[in-house]
Design a protein around this motif. Structure first.
Motif, PDB file in Angstrom:
ATOM      1  N   ALA A   9       0.707  -1.143  -0.098  1.00  0.00           N
ATOM      2  CA  ALA A   9       0.149   0.191  -0.070  1.00  0.00           C
ATOM      3  C   ALA A   9       0.818   1.225   0.059  1.00  0.00           C
ATOM      4  O   ALA A   9       0.317   2.189  -0.222  1.00  0.00           O
ATOM      5  N   GLY A  10       1.899   1.072   0.135  1.00  0.00           N
ATOM      6  CA  GLY A  10       2.934   2.516   0.090  1.00  0.00           C
ATOM      7  C   GLY A  10       3.856   3.058  -1.261  1.00  0.00           C
ATOM      8  O   GLY A  10       2.569   2.520  -2.352  1.00  0.00           O
ATOM      9  N   ILE A  12       6.397   2.861  -3.030  1.00  0.00           N
ATOM     10  CA  ILE A  12       6.914   2.211  -4.624  1.00  0.00           C
ATOM     11  C   ILE A  12       6.085   0.539  -4.953  1.00  0.00           C
ATOM     12  O   ILE A  12       5.885   0.585  -5.620  1.00  0.00           O
ATOM     13  N   SER A  35       1.716   3.721   7.311  1.00  0.00           N
ATOM     14  CA  SER A  35       1.883   4.953   6.492  1.00  0.00           C
ATOM     15  C   SER A  35       1.162   4.782   4.812  1.00  0.00           C
ATOM     16  O   SER A  35       1.175   5.692   4.742  1.00  0.00           O
ATOM     17  N   ARG A  60       5.960  -8.546  11.863  1.00  0.00           N
ATOM     18  CA  ARG A  60       5.912  -9.293  13.608  1.00  0.00           C
ATOM     19  C   ARG A  60       4.872 -10.448  14.128  1.00  0.00           C
ATOM     20  O   ARG A  60       5.123 -10.553  14.870  1.00  0.00           O
ATOM     21  N   PHE A  80       8.303  -5.052   0.583  1.00  0.00           N
ATOM     22  CA  PHE A  80       8.211  -3.742   1.227  1.00  0.00           C
ATOM     23  C   PHE A  80       8.229  -2.858   2.616  1.00  0.00           C
ATOM     24  O   PHE A  80       9.180  -1.997   1.810  1.00  0.00           O
ATOM     25  N   SER A 122      13.701  -5.372  -1.213  1.00  0.00           N
ATOM     26  CA  SER A 122      13.557  -3.089  -1.289  1.00  0.00           C
ATOM     27  C   SER A 122      14.949  -2.375  -0.252  1.00  0.00           C
ATOM     28  O   SER A 122      14.942  -2.905   1.323  1.00  0.00           O
ATOM     29  N   SER A 123      16.419  -3.227  -0.727  1.00  0.00           N
ATOM     30  CA  SER A 123      17.241  -2.549  -0.277  1.00  0.00           C
ATOM     31  C   SER A 123      17.934  -1.328  -0.383  1.00  0.00           C
ATOM     32  O   SER A 123      16.759  -0.275  -1.371  1.00  0.00           O
ATOM     33  N   TYR A 148      19.133   3.526  10.398  1.00  0.00           N
ATOM     34  CA  TYR A 148      18.358   2.907   9.177  1.00  0.00           C
ATOM     35  C   TYR A 148      19.008   2.187   7.699  1.00  0.00           C
ATOM     36  O   TYR A 148      18.706   0.946   7.839  1.00  0.00           O
ATOM     37  N   PRO A 179      14.448   7.425  -5.450  1.00  0.00           N
ATOM     38  CA  PRO A 179      13.372   6.907  -5.970  1.00  0.00           C
ATOM     39  C   PRO A 179      12.559   8.161  -6.066  1.00  0.00           C
ATOM     40  O   PRO A 179      11.812   9.164  -4.919  1.00  0.00           O
TER      41      PRO A 179
HETATM   42  P1  NAD Z   1       6.292   3.433   2.485  1.00  0.00           P
HETATM   43  O1  NAD Z   1       5.902   4.102   3.572  1.00  0.00           O
HETATM   44  O2  NAD Z   1       5.379   4.049   0.929  1.00  0.00           O
HETATM   45  O3  NAD Z   1       5.440   1.822   2.370  1.00  0.00           O
HETATM   46  C1  NAD Z   1       5.656   1.130   3.387  1.00  0.00           C
HETATM   47  C2  NAD Z   1       4.544   0.714   3.562  1.00  0.00           C
HETATM   48  O4  NAD Z   1       4.937  -0.785   4.195  1.00  0.00           O
HETATM   49  C3  NAD Z   1       3.209   0.909   3.971  1.00  0.00           C
HETATM   50  O5  NAD Z   1       2.128   0.554   3.483  1.00  0.00           O
HETATM   51  C4  NAD Z   1       3.359   0.836   5.712  1.00  0.00           C
HETATM   52  O6  NAD Z   1       2.092   0.863   6.093  1.00  0.00           O
HETATM   53  C5  NAD Z   1       4.073  -0.597   5.115  1.00  0.00           C
HETATM   54  N1  NAD Z   1       4.785  -0.966   6.341  1.00  0.00           N
HETATM   55  C6  NAD Z   1       5.359  -0.534   7.360  1.00  0.00           C
HETATM   56  N2  NAD Z   1       5.916  -1.293   8.397  1.00  0.00           N
HETATM   57  C7  NAD Z   1       5.135  -2.967   8.018  1.00  0.00           C
HETATM   58  C8  NAD Z   1       5.062  -3.900   8.949  1.00  0.00           C
HETATM   59  N3  NAD Z   1       5.512  -3.548   9.783  1.00  0.00           N
HETATM   60  N4  NAD Z   1       4.165  -4.874   8.516  1.00  0.00           N
HETATM   61  C9  NAD Z   1       3.193  -4.463   7.443  1.00  0.00           C
HETATM   62  N5  NAD Z   1       3.415  -3.340   6.724  1.00  0.00           N
HETATM   63  C10 NAD Z   1       3.800  -3.059   6.966  1.00  0.00           C
HETATM   64  O7  NAD Z   1       7.564   3.209   1.732  1.00  0.00           O
HETATM   65  P2  NAD Z   1       7.965   3.034   0.366  1.00  0.00           P
HETATM   66  O8  NAD Z   1       9.366   4.548   0.057  1.00  0.00           O
HETATM   67  O9  NAD Z   1       7.002   2.636  -0.558  1.00  0.00           O
HETATM   68  O10 NAD Z   1       9.379   1.654   0.650  1.00  0.00           O
HETATM   69  C11 NAD Z   1       9.206   0.697   0.292  1.00  0.00           C
HETATM   70  C12 NAD Z   1      10.774   0.179   0.461  1.00  0.00           C
HETATM   71  O11 NAD Z   1      12.160   0.749   0.176  1.00  0.00           O
HETATM   72  C13 NAD Z   1      10.743   0.016   1.849  1.00  0.00           C
HETATM   73  O12 NAD Z   1      11.308  -1.176   2.758  1.00  0.00           O
HETATM   74  C14 NAD Z   1      11.690   1.220   2.326  1.00  0.00           C
HETATM   75  O13 NAD Z   1      12.808   1.067   2.933  1.00  0.00           O
HETATM   76  C15 NAD Z   1      12.412   0.937   0.515  1.00  0.00           C
HETATM   77  N6  NAD Z   1      13.613   2.030   0.290  1.00  0.00           N
HETATM   78  C16 NAD Z   1      13.074   3.715  -0.327  1.00  0.00           C
HETATM   79  C17 NAD Z   1      13.436   4.158  -0.741  1.00  0.00           C
HETATM   80  C18 NAD Z   1      12.580   5.506  -0.817  1.00  0.00           C
HETATM   81  O14 NAD Z   1      13.867   6.755  -0.889  1.00  0.00           O
HETATM   82  N7  NAD Z   1      11.419   6.039  -1.093  1.00  0.00           N
HETATM   83  C19 NAD Z   1      15.207   4.015  -1.210  1.00  0.00           C
HETATM   84  C20 NAD Z   1      15.641   2.971  -0.989  1.00  0.00           C
HETATM   85  C21 NAD Z   1      14.912   2.438  -0.271  1.00  0.00           C
END
Ligand code: NAD
Ligand code: WQD
Length: 343
Positions: A9-10, A12, A35, A60, A80, A122-123, A148, A179
């Motif tokens: 739902a996030g 990416i 989020s 968890r 993700f 997703s690293s 992080y 991104p």
């Molecule tokens: P985001 O916060 O938009 O999406 C993360 C999603 O995970 C959300 O829908 C949130 O509700 C869900 N979530 C968080 N913790 C959770 C849990 N414990 N259990 C179940 N759901 C959970 O973030 P994003 O930008 O889409 O990033 C996705 C992944 O990519 C992340 O792991 C992030 O670390 C990694 N990443 C992101 C970026 C960036 O700049 N956006 C860069 C490098 C890596």
């Protein structure tokens, strides 16, 4: 393929779902909506003209997680879910290790229990730390500079050990650079919950008049114009990289870290200029001192992605700024309201 998508739902995740659904993969989203938002998933359904199930669960919570595996019986996982704010991770390291590392351990246990042995993770380029040389290739020394970044590195390592312990598991560790951008429709995009710390959403809010000006952190770096230089990657290109990765992860035992970037650097001032052009708005900015923890330049080496995934970025900064502006203009309040303003 049946693909379980954690954090679907996030930002990416939603863009990746569209690509997976268009390729007719079956997906199940597991998300705790900390989020991400259900509204974003509804927009994905509209855009992809396809339906999928959602399982509200925290990674968890092993009971709920196992339930989702038992019901859906996934053949692969795209992972993700997690926390991603570098500064917050310095304040709350245990939250980051709990959600990102302990959450990933629970996920791998559930995968093992249900004989699902393929994962795309997703690293982040933040695992590299300060560059010894550029562009970063995947063999560059790893020295993350924040909790992080370390949570990503530890998770990479535990996935690597898990794959090594099995005869038929496979993993792709995608190291994203920066991104940015949004879906071309402007219907989905990045939805920061507070004042954004990342560059592009901040510029977008300044262009929209929601924030008065942009603070440019540092004008004295050793770059073309003195401002920080980054490898920005369009989120739609990044989404396609996941499709390529999940399909390649089906090809036997392996665990590969792969950079996802364009291989090209763009400075902060270049991004401001491009966004001003795309939006037709002025972007007032002020150059101040450097932000703690920032590096001058970060550029991806992209030959491994081409070689192993046959993937490369196709969209440039014009498309990044135009789509981010379309998203900002159409949904100025993100997903928090139904109000969608016409462009
Ligand atoms: P985001 O916060 O938009 O999406 C993360 C999603 O995970 C959300 O829908 C949130 O509700 C869900 N979530 C968080 N913790 C959770 C849990 N414990 N259990 C179940 N759901 C959970 O973030 P994003 O930008 O889409 O990033 C996705 C992944 O990519 C992340 O792991 C992030 O670390 C990694 N990443 C992101 C970026 C960036 O700049 N956006 C860069 C490098 C890596
Ligand atoms: C980019 C450039 C800033 C905001 C972070 C994480 C990384 C990854 C992506 C998750 C830098 C400058 C920014 C502002 C500015 N995320 N800037 N004014 O720091 O490269 O990477 O997000 O994995 O791990 O560290 O991205 O967008 O914050 O900054 O001048 O208001 O823009 O100094 O040069 P960063 P960013």
């Amino acid at each position: 393929m049946r693909i379980l998508v954690t954090g679907g739902a996030g930002y990416i995740g939603t863009h990746t779902l569209i690509v997976l659904l268009r390729e007719r993969h079956d997906v199940l989203v597991v998300d705790n909506f900390s989020s991400g938002s259900p509204e974003a998933l509804d927009r994905v359904r509209q855009l992809a003209n396809a339906d999928f199930e959602v399982f509200e669960a925290d990674l968890r919570d092993s009971v709920r997680l196992n339930e989702s595996f038992a019901v859906f019986r996934p053949e692969a996982v795209i992972h993700f879910a997690g926390l991603k704010a570098v500064a917050e991770s310095v304040e709350k390291p245990l939250d980051y290790y709990s959600q990102n590392v302990a959450g990933s351990i629970e996920l791998l246990k559930a995968m093992e229990r249900h004989n699902c042995l393929r994962i795309v993770f997703s690293s982040s380029a933040s695992v590299y730390g300060i560059a010894e040389y550029l562009p970063f290739d995947e063999d560059h020394r790893i020295k993350p500079m924040s909790p992080y970044g370390r949570s990503k590195y530890f998770t990479e390592e535990l996935i690597r050990d898990w794959v090594a312990s099995k005869s038929d598991a496979s993993a792709v560790l995608l190291r994203y650079f920066n991104p940015v951008g949004a879906h071309a429709s402007g219907m989905i995009g990045e939805d920061p919950s507070s004042v954004p710390s990342n560059l592009l959403p901040h510029i977008a809010q300044v262009a929209a008049g929601e924030l008065a000006e942009l603070t440019v952190f540092g004008g004295d770096y050793d770059t073309r114009d003195g401002t920080g230089e980054r490898d920005f990657i369009h989120v739609e290109d990044l989404a396609r990289a996941h499709l390529a990765a999940v399909e390649s992860a089906t090809n036997g035992r392996c665990c590969e870290a792969i950079n996802v970037g364009t291989g090209q650097g763009v400075t902060v001032l270049e991004m401001i200029e491009c966004f001003a052009r795309a939006s037709g708005r002025k972007i007032p900015y002020r150059i101040t001192s450097r932000r703690s923890g920032d590096v001058a330049r970060s550029i991806a080496g992209v030959t491994k992605a081409k070689r192993l995934l046959n993937w490369r970025a196709e969209l440039g900064i014009d498309e990044m700024c135009e789509s981010a502006w379309r998203w900002q203009s159409r949904s100025p309040f993100g997903y928090t309201t139904e109000q969608v303003r016409a462009t």
